[in-house]
Design a protein around this motif. Structure first.
Motif, mmCIF file in Angstrom:
data_model
loop_
_atom_site.group_PDB
_atom_site.id
_atom_site.type_symbol
_atom_site.label_atom_id
_atom_site.label_comp_id
_atom_site.label_asym_id
_atom_site.label_seq_id
_atom_site.Cartn_x
_atom_site.Cartn_y
_atom_site.Cartn_z
ATOM 1 N N LYS A 181 0.678 -1.126 0.156
ATOM 2 C CA LYS A 181 -0.047 -0.126 0.214
ATOM 3 C C LYS A 181 0.835 1.336 0.141
ATOM 4 N N ARG A 182 1.632 1.257 0.782
ATOM 5 C CA ARG A 182 2.908 2.268 0.646
ATOM 6 C C ARG A 182 4.666 2.204 0.907
ATOM 7 N N LYS A 189 2.771 6.826 -3.668
ATOM 8 C CA LYS A 189 2.786 6.202 -2.618
ATOM 9 C C LYS A 189 3.699 6.521 -1.275
ATOM 10 N N SER A 194 -4.073 4.008 5.639
ATOM 11 C CA SER A 194 -5.198 2.386 5.064
ATOM 12 C C SER A 194 -5.663 2.385 5.768
#
Length: 333
Positions: A181-182, A189, A194
């Motif tokens: 996600k990152r 990103k 999240s």
């Protein structure tokens, strides 16, 4: 189900989770088992994990709290030098082995057939597709309908810094995959939030809608007409503009805490949505919060403690335990 949130900022990473633990009793009724469960864990000096979803797993014929497996992973695995992705993949692999989800999915297929027949529907097709069961049936009035059923999941939010100083965030689903996600090394990103668990409230607040909007008839019609990509593009216009890239660490703490507390408050007064009534108030109890920074590593901001009356016990502070045990006439080695 619970709710866990991560916010990644230039100053550091925040990870927060509630403390409610729910279960289904022998009658299949959802019950709140505890508001004192631990969902957030430190895995090494640079990495933390939060867990939502299934609260217990079978081991040697006994139900055991999933936190037991996480603590066991931390003690028995050589996690000290692992980077974020390594932790995510190893923990995902461990819990995938412990959770007999393939057998559960097989039982679900048979359960769907039995339930449809009990309701007087004609089963047209039932098939397993990856991690869910899809089915088609004719209701008692002869209308052809489709449905999807799934088993209880375990979700992990693994966050932290790598040995080279870069940071990453992963969401792991069991059954399911490990998804990044990152990543501070990927443009676009680096920063953001999240979340996992019961995320309908925070999704409505931040994104402007929750995922169930895709089950609404006019959204399905728009998707069929315009395509999923165009519909997603239009829906993204509802998202609040939040400057994650300039957010301070304190603001990130406030944001994560607010989202969990707001979810708990909304669940207190609501019972699902009109299109899908009946829901479990699975978010509650105190909010555990930790921050991870490049310099200080993993630091607890708020962590629930054991207590008797006004006396608190912090299991992470051995000297305090020794003082209390001696005071009560017992001795520790």
């Amino acid at each position: 189900m619970s709710l866990a949130i991560n916010t990644t900022t230039p100053e550091g990473i925040v990870l927060a989770a509630d403390s409610r633990q729910s279960y289904r009793n022998r009658k299949g009724m959802a019950r709140i088992g505890s508001d004192n469960a631990s969902k957030l864990f430190q895995l090494n000096k640079r990495v933390g994990v939060a867990i939502t979803g299934l609260a217990f797993l079978h081991e040697n014929g006994e139900l055991k709290n999933i936190s037991k497996f996480v603590e066991e992973f931390r003690r028995t695995s050589d996690v000290g030098d692992l980077d974020v992705r390594d932790v995510a993949e190893k923990l995902h692999c461990l819990l995938d082995q412990k959770y007999n989800w393939r057998e559960q999915l097989e039982k679900l297929s048979e359960g769907v057939k039995t339930d449809l027949q009990r309701r007087g529907s004609e089963v047209v097709e039932v098939k397993k597709e990856q991690y869910v069961v899809k089915f088609r049936f004719k209701d008692p009035d002869g209308n052809l309908k489709d449905g999807v059923a799934g088993i209880d999941m375990i979700n992990l939010l693994v966050v932290g810094y790598n040995k080279d100083g870069s940071h990453e965030v992963y969401i792991c689903s069991i059954p399911g995959e490990v998804r990044k996600k990152r990543d501070s090394k990927e443009r676009g990103k680096e920063h953001g939030a999240s979340w996992i668990g019961q995320m309908d409230v925070i999704s409505r607040i931040v994104l402007g809608f929750d995922g169930r909007i895709r089950n609404v008839k006019f959204v399905n019609e728009a998707t069929a007409k315009l395509g999923a990509e165009e519909v997603n593009k239009q829906l993204r216009n509802l998202e609040y503009v939040i400057q994650w890239g300039t957010m301070t660490l304190q603001d990130a703490i406030d944001f994560c805490t607010l989202m969990i507390q707001t979810t708990s408050a909304i669940q207190r007064f609501s019972d699902g949505i009109t299109a899908d009534p009946g829901d479990m108030p699975g978010v509650g109890g105190s909010v555990d919060v930790a921050v991870i920074t490049p310099d200080k590593g993993f630091v607890w901001v708020n962590k629930k403690k054991l207590r008797v009356g006004d006396n608190e016990i912090d299991l992470d502070k051995e000297p305090e335990l020794k003082r209390m045990s001696k005071f009560r006439g017992h001795h520790t080695n």
